[in-house]
Scaffold this motif. Structure first.
Motif, PDB file in Angstrom:
ATOM      1  N   ARG A   1       0.802  -1.217   0.000  1.00  0.00           N
ATOM      2  CA  ARG A   1       0.000   0.000   0.000  1.00  0.00           C
ATOM      3  C   ARG A   1       0.837   1.271   0.000  1.00  0.00           C
ATOM      4  N   GLU A   2       1.906   1.219   0.688  1.00  0.00           N
ATOM      5  CA  GLU A   2       2.713   2.411   0.799  1.00  0.00           C
ATOM      6  C   GLU A   2       4.081   2.163   0.205  1.00  0.00           C
ATOM      7  N   SER A   3       4.757   3.249  -0.040  1.00  0.00           N
ATOM      8  CA  SER A   3       6.037   3.145  -0.698  1.00  0.00           C
ATOM      9  C   SER A   3       7.113   3.384   0.344  1.00  0.00           C
ATOM     10  N   GLU A   4       7.897   2.394   0.634  1.00  0.00           N
ATOM     11  CA  GLU A   4       8.922   2.625   1.647  1.00  0.00           C
ATOM     12  C   GLU A   4      10.209   1.867   1.405  1.00  0.00           C
ATOM     13  N   VAL A   5      10.285   1.139   0.321  1.00  0.00           N
ATOM     14  CA  VAL A   5      11.526   0.402   0.074  1.00  0.00           C
ATOM     15  C   VAL A   5      11.951   0.595  -1.384  1.00  0.00           C
ATOM     16  N   ASP A   6      13.196   0.271  -1.654  1.00  0.00           N
ATOM     17  CA  ASP A   6      13.695   0.420  -3.020  1.00  0.00           C
ATOM     18  C   ASP A   6      13.273  -0.738  -3.907  1.00  0.00           C
ATOM     19  N   ALA A   7      13.062  -1.863  -3.278  1.00  0.00           N
ATOM     20  CA  ALA A   7      12.703  -3.045  -4.050  1.00  0.00           C
ATOM     21  C   ALA A   7      12.140  -4.095  -3.096  1.00  0.00           C
ATOM     22  N   LEU A   8      11.525  -5.095  -3.663  1.00  0.00           N
ATOM     23  CA  LEU A   8      10.887  -6.122  -2.839  1.00  0.00           C
ATOM     24  C   LEU A   8      11.443  -7.510  -3.131  1.00  0.00           C
ATOM     25  N   CYS A   9      11.461  -8.320  -2.084  1.00  0.00           N
ATOM     26  CA  CYS A   9      11.684  -9.746  -2.250  1.00  0.00           C
ATOM     27  C   CYS A   9      10.452 -10.459  -1.722  1.00  0.00           C
TER      28      CYS A   9
ATOM     29  N   SER B   1       4.291   7.974   0.237  1.00  0.00           N
ATOM     30  CA  SER B   1       5.670   7.706   0.625  1.00  0.00           C
ATOM     31  C   SER B   1       5.812   7.784   2.138  1.00  0.00           C
ATOM     32  N   ARG B   2       6.300   6.715   2.674  1.00  0.00           N
ATOM     33  CA  ARG B   2       6.510   6.701   4.123  1.00  0.00           C
ATOM     34  C   ARG B   2       7.611   7.658   4.519  1.00  0.00           C
ATOM     35  N   VAL B   3       8.498   7.895   3.605  1.00  0.00           N
ATOM     36  CA  VAL B   3       9.621   8.763   3.930  1.00  0.00           C
ATOM     37  C   VAL B   3       9.121  10.186   4.155  1.00  0.00           C
ATOM     38  N   GLY B   4       8.328  10.663   3.216  1.00  0.00           N
ATOM     39  CA  GLY B   4       7.779  12.005   3.370  1.00  0.00           C
ATOM     40  C   GLY B   4       6.998  12.129   4.663  1.00  0.00           C
ATOM     41  N   ARG B   5       6.181  11.149   4.903  1.00  0.00           N
ATOM     42  CA  ARG B   5       5.373  11.197   6.113  1.00  0.00           C
ATOM     43  C   ARG B   5       6.236  11.175   7.364  1.00  0.00           C
ATOM     44  N   SER B   6       7.221  10.305   7.359  1.00  0.00           N
ATOM     45  CA  SER B   6       8.074  10.187   8.543  1.00  0.00           C
ATOM     46  C   SER B   6       8.800  11.491   8.825  1.00  0.00           C
ATOM     47  N   LEU B   7       9.259  12.105   7.769  1.00  0.00           N
ATOM     48  CA  LEU B   7      10.003  13.344   7.964  1.00  0.00           C
ATOM     49  C   LEU B   7       9.094  14.375   8.626  1.00  0.00           C
ATOM     50  N   ARG B   8       7.875  14.394   8.163  1.00  0.00           N
ATOM     51  CA  ARG B   8       6.926  15.368   8.698  1.00  0.00           C
ATOM     52  C   ARG B   8       6.525  15.036  10.138  1.00  0.00           C
ATOM     53  N   THR B   9       6.213  13.798  10.389  1.00  0.00           N
ATOM     54  CA  THR B   9       5.663  13.434  11.698  1.00  0.00           C
ATOM     55  C   THR B   9       6.757  13.080  12.703  1.00  0.00           C
ATOM     56  N   LEU B  10       7.957  12.888  12.197  1.00  0.00           N
ATOM     57  CA  LEU B  10       9.055  12.438  13.061  1.00  0.00           C
ATOM     58  C   LEU B  10       8.779  11.093  13.718  1.00  0.00           C
ATOM     59  N   ARG B  11       7.899  10.364  13.070  1.00  0.00           N
ATOM     60  CA  ARG B  11       7.720   8.963  13.497  1.00  0.00           C
ATOM     61  C   ARG B  11       7.971   8.069  12.304  1.00  0.00           C
ATOM     62  N   ARG B  12       8.666   6.983  12.532  1.00  0.00           N
ATOM     63  CA  ARG B  12       9.027   6.158  11.384  1.00  0.00           C
ATOM     64  C   ARG B  12       8.225   4.867  11.312  1.00  0.00           C
TER      65      ARG B  12
END
Lengths: 339, 339
Positions: free
Chosen positions: A118-126, B52-63
């Motif tokens: 659902r979300e994008s958080e990795v560069d690639a999947l296994c 993108s989890r990255v964008g969200r994490s940066l904003r919320t400071l939760r990973r």
DNA sequence: ATGAAAGCGCTAACAT
DNA sequence: ATGTTAGCGCTTTCAT
């Protein structure tokens, strides 16, 4: 619970700009005076500064993280030594290259709604898949639509998955080797193989390998299906089989656990192994050697499969495409004393 | 290789602002017309948008990510069923709550330079440590200095680690149960326990449990050290022991693998189990039941330990502090037929 | 040799 | 009910 120091705090403390701190952190040495670098490093130490991967990832659009989805109905998905060794090989290779492995055990029907999808958080999947052929194809389709490169383990190549690579062991050749070894050791006329209820590419390959050799030598091969994750189900299947027919010449388990469980049933029936019948397993995980007699089986290169998968996916990230669509590793015979 | 769609692309397509898209994605329903929501959802589908989890994490400071460091010298750190089950319990609990598990196998001397320590990328850490007492204390100190909450498994509480929680099984009580059971089943005067070369809190607890019961009943307890990760080393130690003394009444392995390996050596010496001597292991992983005779051992709640660790750390993240500094789970006797 | 500034994708407080 | 805006922590180009 003070907020951790940022690059700005370090810059302020060292009396430099954040750009300079960034260069120090990333070991970019050109054009930087030794004194400045020292001052920055001191500030980093003093503050206990740890660069945030999140900030960096957002900026670089690279996450340095690979997702691993283990699609399995059982909560103890990691109980299978194959999976375990695979994951160990993966992480070790990735860790050594600064990549992390984000591990997710996912129930088959939950894949679509999983965070990894659902979300994008990795560069690639296994992925290691499970389920019927149709299910697996639908998972592969789902993954393909993500537009992310992925590696699947132990699946046959699917042409429509463009940005994917299929890494597996040569189950078929492993079975052929085992079958030939069996026929060298004993004059067999009848064999039975205990396999899982669901069809599964790796298992189909094993069956096909045994069948090829056995057909050629006019050895019959019965297939008995059971829930291979449940020792009770294996026992029940073995008991039922023994009740309806005389013991064959050889019992084959689709993996070591199945073979060992069947061997216990045989023992309870006072059928001697290998005196009366032969038994063989598949994958050769350490505990198969603890059995009495030690199990004859074939060695799965699960750890190497994991390493290879990691290498393949990192190369894909660098090169922009997979160089090969399929990788196959050999499976070697382990002669125990059960045949 | 088209860049994945961002929240802006979705907003543009749906003809709304990014704030509105964000609300839809995060299921914030108050103050939003049904038609807008539908339009946004359609745009998300059309574009195949994945936040993108990255964008969200940066904003919320939760990973929403927990790091798991398995500090172990062996590359096959996941080979141990204890670790494997622990990790399975961890991921399952975390996955169900939208958290990821970032897995790292780390060699002891590399911990200080590992990504998990050097950079900041997770909300909290879990660790299984190894090495001497001094090493372990230094790791715990290192982790404490990170200023991140962490959970360690199978370690004794360390007071100076303020923002830490120690989760373990009751190895001592497990050993006491096993020792009592042994003395019920057989009149023992001499016991020997095979343990790892390095001292290790969990193992020390087991030794101490056995010793307490045995001392009380005037049973002697020899300790034999070996490299418990190497089957050859266990065999060598067992052979050496048998060469220098008459077989004792009971052989104890620090875990199942050690016990099973010793049992094989006994068999080769035609020493019957349990006829001549008793054997027991520890942890009760499935393969211990495949042995002949099935091993008497004690069940490790490794999977539950993982779940508990996950729960504890998520609670810590919510509450801002650990409610308890230590959690201990019971270890139950598994009566096989080897004693 | 060093710094200023833009912007990666997102959320949330505030404005309309 | 919806939009505007200000960053979250970092890297990198371009100036100086």
């Amino acid at each position: 619970m003070a907020k951790p120091p940022t690059i700005h705090a370090v810059a302020a403390r060292a009396g430099v700009s954040t750009a300079t701190v960034s260069k120090v952190v990333n070991r970019i040495n050109v054009g930087m005076s030794e004194t400045t670098r020292q001052r920055v490093e001191e500030a980093i130490r003093d503050l206990g500064y740890r660069p945030s991967r999140v900030g960096r990832s957002l900026r670089t659009l690279r996450r340095s993280t690979i997702g691993m989805a283990i699609v399995d109905a059982s909560p103890s998905f990691l109980a299978d030594p194959f999976t375990t060794n695979l994951v160990a090989g993966l992480t070790n290779h990735l860790s050594a290259r600064g990549f992390g492995l984000l591990l997710h055990g996912i129930k088959p029907h939950e894949l679509r709604d999983s965070v990894l999808v659902r979300e994008s958080e990795v560069d690639a999947l296994c992925v290691t898949l499970s389920g019927s052929r149709r299910d697996r194809l639908s998972y592969i389709k789902l993954l393909t639509e993500l537009g992310q490169p992925f590696v699947t383990f132990q699946d046959q190549p699917v042409a429509s998955a463009k940005d994917a690579c299929f890494v597996r062991q040569d189950d078929r050749a492993g079975a052929v080797g085992l079958a030939r070894y069996i026929l060298e050791k004993r004059r067999a006329k009848r064999a039975v193989m205990f396999i899982s209820e669901l069809s599964w590419p790796a298992i189909e390959q094993r069956v096909s390998g045994f069948r090829d050799v056995f057909d050629d030598k006019r050895v019959s091969l019965d297939l008995v299906r059971c829930d291979e994750t449940s020792s009770a189900s294996i026992v029940a299947a073995a008991e039922a089989y023994l009740a309806r027919t005389a013991p064959p010449d050889v019992f084959i388990g689709q993996n070591d656990q199945v073979a060992l469980t069947v061997m216990q049933v045989l023992k309870r029936h006072n059928i001697r192994v290998p005196g009366d019948v032969g038994v063989c397993g598949f994958n050769a995980f350490p505990f198969s050697g603890f059995a009495d007699p030690p199990l004859t089986t074939a060695r799965s290169p699960a750890y190497e499969l994991g390493q290879l998968g990691a290498a393949v996916i990192l190369d894909r990230l660098e090169a922009g495409h997979f160089r090969k669509r399929e990788h196959v590793l050999a499976v070697d015979l382990v002669a125990g004393a059960s045949v």
